[in-house]
Structures are given as structure tokens and as C-alpha cells.
Design an enzyme around this catalytic site. Sequence first.
Site, PDB file in Angstrom:
ATOM      1  N   ASP A  11       0.865  -1.185   0.000  1.00  4.48           N
ATOM      2  CA  ASP A  11       0.000   0.000   0.000  1.00  4.48           C
ATOM      3  C   ASP A  11       0.898   1.231   0.000  1.00  4.48           C
ATOM      4  O   ASP A  11       2.102   1.139   0.300  1.00  4.48           O
ATOM      5  CB  ASP A  11      -0.904   0.010   1.246  1.00  4.48           C
ATOM      6  CG  ASP A  11      -1.810   1.239   1.270  1.00  4.48           C
ATOM      7  OD1 ASP A  11      -2.520   1.482   0.277  1.00  4.48           O
ATOM      8  OD2 ASP A  11      -1.792   1.981   2.269  1.00  4.48           O
ATOM      9  N   SER A  12       0.294   2.370  -0.308  1.00  6.00           N
ATOM     10  CA  SER A  12       1.068   3.615  -0.257  1.00  6.00           C
ATOM     11  C   SER A  12       1.533   3.920   1.170  1.00  6.00           C
ATOM     12  O   SER A  12       2.460   4.700   1.345  1.00  6.00           O
ATOM     13  CB  SER A  12       0.212   4.767  -0.777  1.00  6.00           C
ATOM     14  OG  SER A  12      -0.926   4.918   0.053  1.00  6.00           O
ATOM     15  N   TYR A  43      -0.846   8.568  -2.548  1.00  3.67           N
ATOM     16  CA  TYR A  43      -0.860   8.329  -3.993  1.00  3.67           C
ATOM     17  C   TYR A  43      -2.117   8.946  -4.646  1.00  3.67           C
ATOM     18  O   TYR A  43      -2.149   9.151  -5.849  1.00  3.67           O
ATOM     19  CB  TYR A  43      -0.904   6.821  -4.290  1.00  3.67           C
ATOM     20  CG  TYR A  43       0.404   6.076  -4.175  1.00  3.67           C
ATOM     21  CD1 TYR A  43       1.525   6.618  -3.569  1.00  3.67           C
ATOM     22  CD2 TYR A  43       0.499   4.777  -4.697  1.00  3.67           C
ATOM     23  CE1 TYR A  43       2.708   5.888  -3.484  1.00  3.67           C
ATOM     24  CE2 TYR A  43       1.678   4.062  -4.622  1.00  3.67           C
ATOM     25  CZ  TYR A  43       2.776   4.617  -4.010  1.00  3.67           C
ATOM     26  OH  TYR A  43       3.934   3.899  -3.934  1.00  3.67           O
ATOM     27  N   CYS A  74      -4.314  -1.412  -2.164  1.00  3.14           N
ATOM     28  CA  CYS A  74      -4.483   0.031  -2.351  1.00  3.14           C
ATOM     29  C   CYS A  74      -5.401   0.210  -3.559  1.00  3.14           C
ATOM     30  O   CYS A  74      -5.103  -0.308  -4.644  1.00  3.14           O
ATOM     31  CB  CYS A  74      -3.124   0.666  -2.617  1.00  3.14           C
ATOM     32  SG  CYS A  74      -3.193   2.415  -3.051  1.00  3.14           S
ATOM     33  N   GLU A 159      -2.240   9.120   7.578  1.00  6.31           N
ATOM     34  CA  GLU A 159      -0.776   9.046   7.434  1.00  6.31           C
ATOM     35  C   GLU A 159      -0.065   9.915   8.466  1.00  6.31           C
ATOM     36  O   GLU A 159       1.009   9.575   8.950  1.00  6.31           O
ATOM     37  CB  GLU A 159      -0.341   9.458   6.020  1.00  6.31           C
ATOM     38  CG  GLU A 159      -0.591   8.399   4.958  1.00  6.31           C
ATOM     39  CD  GLU A 159       0.261   7.130   5.153  1.00  6.31           C
ATOM     40  OE1 GLU A 159       1.475   7.248   5.395  1.00  6.31           O
ATOM     41  OE2 GLU A 159      -0.303   6.027   5.061  1.00  6.31           O
ATOM     42  N   CYS A 193     -10.998   2.871  -0.090  1.00  9.10           N
ATOM     43  CA  CYS A 193      -9.592   3.211   0.146  1.00  9.10           C
ATOM     44  C   CYS A 193      -9.206   2.458   1.403  1.00  9.10           C
ATOM     45  O   CYS A 193      -9.926   2.515   2.404  1.00  9.10           O
ATOM     46  CB  CYS A 193      -9.418   4.709   0.358  1.00  9.10           C
ATOM     47  SG  CYS A 193      -7.767   5.147   0.967  1.00  9.10           S
ATOM     48  N   THR A 194      -8.109   1.736   1.337  1.00  7.65           N
ATOM     49  CA  THR A 194      -7.777   0.854   2.460  1.00  7.65           C
ATOM     50  C   THR A 194      -7.339   1.621   3.709  1.00  7.65           C
ATOM     51  O   THR A 194      -7.226   1.034   4.781  1.00  7.65           O
ATOM     52  CB  THR A 194      -6.687  -0.150   2.039  1.00  7.65           C
ATOM     53  OG1 THR A 194      -5.566   0.566   1.520  1.00  7.65           O
ATOM     54  CG2 THR A 194      -7.228  -1.108   0.987  1.00  7.65           C
ATOM     55  N   HIS A 195      -7.102   2.915   3.566  1.00  9.94           N
ATOM     56  CA  HIS A 195      -6.828   3.724   4.761  1.00  9.94           C
ATOM     57  C   HIS A 195      -8.097   3.976   5.586  1.00  9.94           C
ATOM     58  O   HIS A 195      -8.009   4.246   6.777  1.00  9.94           O
ATOM     59  CB  HIS A 195      -6.274   5.094   4.361  1.00  9.94           C
ATOM     60  CG  HIS A 195      -4.812   5.111   4.044  1.00  9.94           C
ATOM     61  ND1 HIS A 195      -4.281   4.495   2.953  1.00  9.94           N
ATOM     62  CD2 HIS A 195      -3.765   5.692   4.693  1.00  9.94           C
ATOM     63  CE1 HIS A 195      -2.973   4.698   2.915  1.00  9.94           C
ATOM     64  NE2 HIS A 195      -2.628   5.421   3.969  1.00  9.94           N
TER      65      HIS A 195
HETATM   66  N1  DGL Z   1      -4.855   3.091   0.731  1.00 11.83           N
HETATM   67  C1  DGL Z   1      -4.818   3.741  -0.555  1.00 11.83           C
HETATM   68  C2  DGL Z   1      -6.078   3.389  -1.349  1.00 11.83           C
HETATM   69  O1  DGL Z   1      -6.702   2.373  -1.049  1.00 11.83           O
HETATM   70  C3  DGL Z   1      -4.581   5.197  -0.332  1.00 11.83           C
HETATM   71  C4  DGL Z   1      -4.033   5.860  -1.485  1.00 11.83           C
HETATM   72  C5  DGL Z   1      -3.283   7.114  -1.186  1.00 11.83           C
HETATM   73  O2  DGL Z   1      -2.120   6.992  -0.815  1.00 11.83           O
HETATM   74  O3  DGL Z   1      -3.849   8.187  -1.410  1.00 11.83           O
HETATM   75  O4  DGL Z   1      -6.452   4.049  -2.294  1.00 11.83           O
END
Ligand code: DGL
Length: 275
Positions: A11-12, A43, A74, A159, A193-195
Site C-alpha cells: 500500500d502507499s 498516492y 491500495c 498518514e 480506500c484501504t486507509h
Molecule cells: N490506501 C490507498 C487506497 O486504497 C490510499 C491511497 C493514497 O495513498 O492516497 O487508495
Amino acid sequence: MLPQGPIGVFDSGFGGLSVLRELQHALPDADFLYLGDNARAPYGTRSFDTVYTYTLQAVRWLFDHDCPLVIIACNTASAKALRSIQQLDLPRIAPRRRVLGVIRPTAEAVGQLSATGVVGLLGTPGTVASGSYDIEVAKLHPGFRVVAEAAPMWVPIVEQGFAASDGADWFVAEAVDRLLARDPDIDTIILGCTHYPLLYDKIRAAVPAGIDLVCQGRIVASSLLLYLGRHKDIDSAISRGGHTRYYTTDDAAAFAARAGVFLGHDIEARTTSLQ
Ligand code: DGL
């Protein structure tokens, strides 16, 4: 035969941990190698080419560390880079290894979750602009419609370590309200979004009780189990020691501290660089 190695999870930044946690639960004896590109996150606001370049670097790094299978945990990278990597790069750089993303299994799952067929999507600006969910959901569930809004501040909030702060409430409510104002028939919202599961409690509090929130971790984990059942060559190439190693492109101690809080146990992390 492919040499054995861990499942790579990329992931990012921290977001992929929400997927990793469920993968560890579903495959407790598998080894995992987590890579977070925290130094270059987010990202979600970057161009197609940049996300593709960064994601390919990460996939190559995970292959160089013996992963027979990489899960791109991600959405942004799945939307912008997965197809090119699968179709153009993989046959050239590692024809027997596999790379999977998170959008397709999530799009498959919403068919059973929404009664109205109007599915809300919250994601990064990159994921929303890509239209990937609209395309996949329309393909799999004719008659369904995706209503999408970007939540550009949510990844930076996670983040930068502000996921539990009072200030985060405002940004969460702002994006949720913007989405729900678009269509009164939304009965299911994909956290695309996995965040975002790292903000789950705040999102749940902002969304009316009758609306389902879809977190991807479990969906991706069940889909992976089915995949491994169908692809014995990949399944038998996964090393089985029950260990996970963690790498970040930014500060290892800061990563370990924050990841440990989210995962609920201490971890050790190392710093690496991608090129
Ligand atoms: N976890 C990433 C996703 O699922 C986040 C992308 C990001 O870094 O903006 O899109």
C-alpha cells in the site's frame, strides 16, 4: 515450481494494514511481507503515470524478496496500475508470479449487499476519477449504479497520525454528507480506500444506521482463499511459518509505533527504498 516465499502486501502507507490484518486472520500459517511506501504517500492525488511507476517499483521489490503473489492493498494503485502490470509487465518480468488488487473482489461483493442497487463510494480523488468501480460494478451487476465522492483529506489524516483526533470528525462528516446528498437511495457505502477503516468509528458515527459500510479487508481475504483454492501452483509457493515482516520507505520506528497501535500488538519494521 516457484520457489516458496511470503505473500506480498503493498500500500502507499498504513492503509494496507486493514487488509493485511484480515489476510493474517484468514491464512494464519502463511508468511507475509508488508511494504508501505509512506515516504511517497498519498498516492491518491498523483498522476496515472506516477502511481503506475511507484506501484511497479513496489511489485518488483516484493518479487525480489521472493513473493510468489502480491496483493496490491491500495485502491488507487489497483485502479491506476494493476491492469498494466498484469497485462504488460508480468509476462515480461515474472510470468509465473501473480499480482491481485482490491477493486474487483469488492465490486463482486456489493451485489449481495445493496437492496436498492445504489452504491455509494468514498475513495481517493484518483480512484474516483478512474471510474474503476463504476465500470466493474456495472459489468458485474447490471442495473446497479455507483455514486462516488472523493475524500481527499482522509488519507493524509491517517498518514499523519490524526485518525483519532477531534479535528478528523469534521473532515469525515463533510465527505459523508457530500456523498449522501447526491442520492437518497444509497443503502451501501464502499470504503474504497484501504486507509479508511482506520477511521471506521468516526465514519460509522457520521453515517445513518440503516446504511451498510463495506470494509474491504474481509472481502479481499475471502476472495484470496477462493483464488488459492483454484491456483494450486501459487498456493503451494506460499511459505508457511506464520510470520510477517514489515517494511516502510519512511522512518521505521514511527511506522512500527503507529502500525502496532492499529494491529493491536507490537511489530518491528525496517526501512527500505524503492527505485
Ligand atoms: N490506501 C490507498 C487506497 O486504497 C490510499 C491511497 C493514497 O495513498 O492516497 O487508495
